[in-house]
Design a protein around this motif. Sequence first.
Motif, short mmCIF file in Angstrom:
data_model
loop_
_atom_site.label_atom_id
_atom_site.label_comp_id
_atom_site.label_asym_id
_atom_site.label_seq_id
_atom_site.Cartn_x
_atom_site.Cartn_y
_atom_site.Cartn_z
N UNK A 26 -0.98 14.65 -40.63
CA UNK A 26 -2.15 15.26 -40.01
C UNK A 26 -3.41 14.44 -40.28
N UNK A 27 -3.56 14.02 -41.54
CA UNK A 27 -4.73 13.21 -41.91
C UNK A 27 -4.73 11.87 -41.18
N UNK A 28 -3.57 11.25 -41.06
CA UNK A 28 -3.48 9.98 -40.37
C UNK A 28 -3.83 10.13 -38.88
N UNK A 29 -3.38 11.22 -38.27
CA UNK A 29 -3.70 11.45 -36.86
C UNK A 29 -5.20 11.69 -36.68
N UNK A 30 -5.81 12.39 -37.63
CA UNK A 30 -7.25 12.62 -37.55
C UNK A 30 -8.01 11.30 -37.69
N UNK A 31 -7.55 10.45 -38.60
CA UNK A 31 -8.19 9.14 -38.76
C UNK A 31 -8.03 8.29 -37.51
N UNK A 32 -6.88 8.41 -36.87
CA UNK A 32 -6.64 7.65 -35.64
C UNK A 32 -7.60 8.08 -34.55
N UNK A 33 -7.83 9.37 -34.43
CA UNK A 33 -8.73 9.90 -33.39
C UNK A 33 -10.17 9.48 -33.63
N UNK A 34 -10.55 9.34 -34.90
CA UNK A 34 -11.93 8.97 -35.21
C UNK A 34 -12.09 7.47 -35.43
N UNK A 35 -11.07 6.69 -35.05
CA UNK A 35 -11.10 5.23 -35.13
C UNK A 35 -11.27 4.72 -36.57
N UNK A 36 -10.76 5.44 -37.55
CA UNK A 36 -10.85 5.02 -38.95
C UNK A 36 -9.53 4.45 -39.46
N UNK A 37 -8.47 4.57 -38.67
CA UNK A 37 -7.15 4.10 -39.10
C UNK A 37 -6.97 2.65 -38.67
N UNK A 38 -6.80 1.78 -39.66
CA UNK A 38 -6.65 0.36 -39.34
C UNK A 38 -5.18 -0.03 -39.20
N UNK A 39 -4.30 0.58 -39.98
CA UNK A 39 -2.88 0.26 -39.95
C UNK A 39 -2.13 1.39 -39.26
N UNK A 40 -1.91 1.24 -37.96
CA UNK A 40 -1.29 2.32 -37.20
C UNK A 40 0.20 2.48 -37.50
N UNK A 41 0.80 1.51 -38.15
CA UNK A 41 2.22 1.65 -38.47
C UNK A 41 2.46 2.73 -39.53
N UNK A 42 1.41 3.14 -40.21
CA UNK A 42 1.54 4.23 -41.19
C UNK A 42 1.99 5.52 -40.52
N UNK A 43 1.61 5.72 -39.27
CA UNK A 43 2.03 6.91 -38.53
C UNK A 43 3.55 6.93 -38.39
N UNK A 44 4.13 5.82 -37.98
CA UNK A 44 5.58 5.75 -37.80
C UNK A 44 6.31 5.93 -39.12
#
Length: 63
Positions: A26-44
């Motif tokens: 949930x936290x990773x998805x929120x960071x992705x929406x706010x453009x704060x997630x740099x490593x998107x592979x963390x979601x997978x």
Amino acid sequence: MTYSDIKDKSLNELNELLKEKKVLLFELKAKLKTMQLTNTSELNVAKKDIAKIQTAITAVKAK
């Protein structure tokens, strides 16, 4: 996290681990929406960990 790491845990431990991973996802998805997630592979990785935990829970319940 590998399946062999979690296959010997009890049902309560697996449920707690599942809660933690879902909160992390949930936290990773929120960071992705706010453009704060740099490593998107963390979601997978988080999704795959959740699937491994759910598989272990199913195996424990089948016993």
